[in-house]
Write a protein that holds these residues in place. Structure first.
Motif, short mmCIF file in Angstrom:
data_model
loop_
_atom_site.label_atom_id
_atom_site.label_comp_id
_atom_site.label_asym_id
_atom_site.label_seq_id
_atom_site.Cartn_x
_atom_site.Cartn_y
_atom_site.Cartn_z
N ASP A 153 0.85 -1.21 0.00
CA ASP A 153 0.00 0.00 0.00
C ASP A 153 0.87 1.24 0.00
OD1 ASP A 153 -2.45 -1.35 0.17
OD2 ASP A 153 -2.41 -1.41 2.36
N ALA A 154 1.90 1.23 0.85
CA ALA A 154 2.76 2.41 0.99
C ALA A 154 3.47 2.69 -0.33
CB ALA A 154 3.77 2.18 2.11
N LEU A 155 4.01 1.65 -0.95
CA LEU A 155 4.73 1.84 -2.21
C LEU A 155 3.78 2.34 -3.30
CD1 LEU A 155 6.97 -1.36 -2.16
CD2 LEU A 155 7.74 1.01 -1.85
N LYS A 156 2.56 1.79 -3.29
CA LYS A 156 1.61 2.17 -4.33
C LYS A 156 1.12 3.60 -4.16
CE LYS A 156 -0.48 -1.94 -4.82
NZ LYS A 156 -1.74 -2.63 -4.61
N MET A 157 0.90 4.01 -2.93
CA MET A 157 0.39 5.38 -2.76
C MET A 157 1.46 6.40 -3.14
SD MET A 157 0.03 5.87 1.36
CE MET A 157 -0.74 7.47 1.28
N MET A 158 2.73 6.02 -3.04
CA MET A 158 3.78 6.95 -3.48
C MET A 158 3.80 7.06 -5.00
SD MET A 158 7.05 6.28 -1.05
CE MET A 158 6.87 4.71 -0.29
N ARG A 159 3.56 5.92 -5.65
CA ARG A 159 3.57 5.93 -7.13
C ARG A 159 2.33 6.61 -7.69
NH1 ARG A 159 5.92 0.48 -7.06
NH2 ARG A 159 3.83 -0.40 -7.03
N GLU A 160 1.31 6.72 -6.85
CA GLU A 160 0.01 7.19 -7.34
C GLU A 160 -0.05 8.70 -7.59
OE1 GLU A 160 -3.07 4.62 -5.58
OE2 GLU A 160 -3.99 6.55 -5.13
N ILE A 161 0.79 9.48 -6.90
CA ILE A 161 0.69 10.93 -7.12
C ILE A 161 1.27 11.28 -8.49
CG2 ILE A 161 0.76 11.46 -4.64
CD1 ILE A 161 3.66 12.52 -5.15
N LYS A 162 0.77 12.36 -9.06
CA LYS A 162 1.21 12.75 -10.41
C LYS A 162 2.70 13.06 -10.41
CE LYS A 162 -3.17 14.73 -11.92
NZ LYS A 162 -3.77 15.16 -10.63
N GLY A 163 3.17 13.66 -9.31
CA GLY A 163 4.57 14.07 -9.25
C GLY A 163 5.48 13.00 -8.68
N HIS A 164 5.10 11.71 -8.85
CA HIS A 164 5.88 10.65 -8.19
C HIS A 164 7.33 10.58 -8.67
CE1 HIS A 164 4.35 8.64 -11.79
NE2 HIS A 164 5.45 7.92 -11.74
N LYS A 165 7.58 11.18 -9.83
CA LYS A 165 8.95 11.13 -10.35
C LYS A 165 9.92 11.92 -9.49
CE LYS A 165 7.98 9.92 -15.08
NZ LYS A 165 7.67 10.46 -16.41
#
Lengths: 495, 228
Positions: B158-170
């Protein structure tokens, strides 16, 4: 595991969804079929329900040859399920009667409960809850009930729903959405296992029903329309569990401020914030859809496509712009339409009319009257590319209207939809790669009713062969991307 | 054990009739949950300045610390890049003067340098209970609202996915010569913020903003815990 409601005796849902005998309480001999009770009686008869239907009304009497019992306890035979349509204030005593009679579950179609927002309404609903806790399951009140094509139970007012059974379940807080999707599904090709409109959800609601459907062997796809939920933690647990087993498609109403206001007055429950809902649905890998149309498209794709990820596809259609549109739409959904190799373009090109056609991918056949046998060769050839997971054929059958008019024939006689359906079905069998059919119809005016009719018949031909049909390419692509998203996530979670 | 210590800090504040923890208290609670925070010392008296400054090391950040202060920048209660003992003493006086009407002290902390600011938070949803937030921090939190949520408890996935989920994850990638963010530590922060929400019912909201990436390592630079 925490459960919201844990009845002492496990519920026998079989008796609720596939009852042998049912009672309809609140049938009046005098209204001539216009009341809810009589309406349901006629509807279930029309559906061809095979069991016995016992009408009940305190006044007794006779309805179209059927004896009306005064009380449900007067019925001698075992009754599995009851439909209650009496006025709200009489519901508690009727429900108690059903409990004494040993009925497994009821649907209460009557309204006049918590949705009114009045003290009296809440009180009545509380009474229903406490009677239910005594050992009878309740769907509703303020709902349209259960539709189960296999048993012949139907929604209010649904005498004309399909009896073809299938793998899609639909749970709906809204009765209107339940009956609308049931009708939509009939022509779109969504075949249902169970549809439940649960209204105020005094007893059975999203959480228990999700748990039941998660383990229900006849349901492969769960879809639901919800406005508010009762217990966030229990809901989360049950949807997470369900979604590990099978796709769960969720349309959450009341996420806008204005929507929230109408939810509050609609079913007396909290709406919740948009971003939290979206996040929670992502967290459990549920498929979040915006409206009932999107839900229907997703349900169709999930029920007719084999579970899998369809990242690279080929598109066969007519017109250059169609191809450009396909590429643009696909890219935004993370679907690729890869160009074929030069050799393959040549082998596909051999079958295409010249000039004007293109074999790159999307394949532009240039002419709407290319015979099905030729399209078959094109599809077979395109499927040889090992990168391709799925094919889409955009059939421009509506153009046959022009041909039919010129020939002085009916468009249904001229358009080769049956042959096309057969050949596409052959392609799927030969290649093992699914084909999705798109049947656009720009001719929807009064003077083109025959085209609309022909396309409806064509759709049926495809659907009968298990081929999913969409009106628009964008609908098809979005639904495919939802299938991809679900299975990709599920595979990742299993790693 | 750490949970009990955290609860003690919170009940002390509640007993004093407060609805928020000070930055210092908030970070104590976070540290008890294994969340990396700035090294810092709370100073009540000017005579403590020199020793504390040596212990933390220049450059320093000095802030007014009181449960009553929400917007430190606007009230001149924050001094950054303090590089000498004279500057530190001067900052101490100014902050204490600014705090005169309030019960407070001076918080001296290491100055964390890093161009990338994140936000991590916790809110209680009426339906789903404690939910953890992740997003772009600093001024971008309000401007872009580029955030994602997960209902607690969070799995690492969940933690890894919520980080990838934001538009600015790069922003978490190795870009423009910056190291890739340590997602192990970030995951731990997200998971443990959720644990605080689940284990301590008196916590209503948590706001960690900014969480600065110092190289690859995330450090909570400012924190606020709101109580029920």
């Amino acid at each position: 595991m925490k459960t919201s409601i844990a009845p002492a005796i496990p519920t026998n849902f079989e008796r609720i969804f596939h009852p042998q005998n049912i009672a309809i309480i609140g049938i009046s001999a005098e209204d001539g079929g216009t009341g809810f009770g009589s309406g349901m009686f006629l509807a279930i008869k029309a559906m061809g329900f095979e069991g016995q239907i016992f009408p009940v009304n305190p006044k007794g009497g006779n309805l179209k040859g059927s004896h009306i019992y005064k009380k449900v306890e007067d019925i001698e035979e075992l009754v599995d399920f009851a439909i209650i349509t009496v006025a709200a204030k009489h519901v508690p005593e009727v429900l108690e009667g059903c409990l004494r009679k040993g009925i497994e579950g009821v649907e209460i179609l009557s309204s006049g409960f918590s949705e009114l927002g009045t003290e009296a309404g809440y009180e009545l609903e509380k009474k229903i809850k406490s009677i239910a806790a005594g050992g009878i399951r309740v769907v509703g009140p303020n709902c349209f009930g259960i539709y189960c094509p296999k048993s012949g139970l139907t929604l209010l007012p649904g005498p004309d729903l399909s009896r073809q059974t299938g793998s899609v379940a639909f749970l709906s807080q809204s009765g209107g959405n339940a009956i609308d999707l049931a009708h939509k599904g009939k022509w779109m090709g969504i075949r249902f296992s169970k549809v439940v409109s649960f209204g105020n959800g005094a007893d059975l609601r999203e959480t228990d029903l999700l748990k039941y459907l998660a383990d229900d062997a006849s349901t492969k796809v769960i879809s639901m329309y919800i406005e508010g939920i009762k217990d966030g933690d229990a809901f989360f647990e049950s949807i997470q569990y369900a979604s590990k087993n099978k796709p769960v498609i969720v349309c959450k109403g009341g996420l806008s401020q204005a929507g929230l206001r109408s939810v509050a007055s609609h079913t007396a429950s909290l709406g919740g914030s948009r971003i939290i809902w979206q996040s929670v649905l992502r967290q459990v890998n549920a498929i979040s859809v915006q409206d009932l149309n999107e839900l229907a498209h997703a349900a169709l794709a999930f029920s007719l496509l084999p579970p899998g990820i369809y990242k690279r596809i080929s598109v066969v259609g007519g017109g250059g712009a169609l191809g450009v549109g396909a590429c643009d739409a696909a890219e935004a959904l993370d679907i690729e339409i890869p160009p074929f190799t030069t050799e393959q373009q040549e082998s596909i090109g051999k079958f295409l009319p010249k000039p004007g056609s293109s074999a790159i991918n999307p394949i532009d056949v240039a002419n709407p009257f290319v015979p099905p046998q030729v399209l078959k060769e094109v599809l077979l050839e395109a499927a040889k590319d090992s990168r391709i997971d799925l094919q889409i054929i955009i059939s421009l059958l509506y153009h046959y209207k022009v041909l039919a008019t010129a020939m002085g024939l009916k468009v249904t006689e001229v358009a080769p939809f049956q042959e096309l359906a057969e050949t596409v079905c052959d392609v799927v069998k030969t290649t093992g790669k699914p084909v999705v059919v798109v049947l656009p119809n720009p001719k929807k005016g009064l003077d083109d009713f025959d085209t609309t009719e022909m396309l409806m018949i064509a759709r049926r031909e495809f659907l009968e062969r298990g081929l999913p049909v969409f009106d628009e390419l964008s609908d098809a692509l979005r639904a495919i991307s939802q299938v991809n998203g679900y299975f990709a996530q599920r595979n990742a979670n299993h790693e | 054990m750490n949970k009990e210590s955290a609860i003690r800090i919170i009940s002390n504040a509640l007993q004093a009739g407060r609805k928020t923890l000070s930055e210092f208290e908030s970070k104590q609670v976070l540290a008890l949950y294994d969340i990396p925070v700035t090294r810092e010392i709370l100073l009540m008296d000017k005579t403590e300045v020199q020793k504390a400054a040596q212990e933390i090391g220049y450059p320093l950040v000095m802030k007014g610390c009181s449960a009553a202060v929400a917007h430190k920048t606007e009230k001149g209660l924050i001094h950054v890049d303090v590089r000498t003992i004279e500057e530190a003493r001067n900052a101490f006086d100014k902050i204490m003067a600014g705090l005169k009407c309030m019960d407070g002290a001076v918080l001296m902390q290491e100055m964390v340098s890093g161009k990338r600011e994140l936000v991590i938070g916790l809110s209680r949803d009426e339906q789903f209970g404690p939910c953890v937030m992740f997003g772009l921090g600093g001024i971008f939190t309000e401007i872009l609202r580029d955030i994602s949520f997960r209902k607690a408890p969070l799995t690492k996935n969940d933690a890894l996915k919520m980080m990838r989920e934001i538009k600015g994850h790069k922003i978490l990638y190795d870009i423009r010569g910056m190291e890739a963010a340590d997602t192990e530590i970030l995951s731990r922060i997200l998971i443990n913020v959720g644990r605080i929400g689940l284990e301590i019912g008196d916590v209503q909201e948590i706001d960690l903003n900014p969480v600065i990436l110092s190289g690859a390592k995330p450090i909570v630079v400012d924190a606020l815990i709101v109580l029920k």
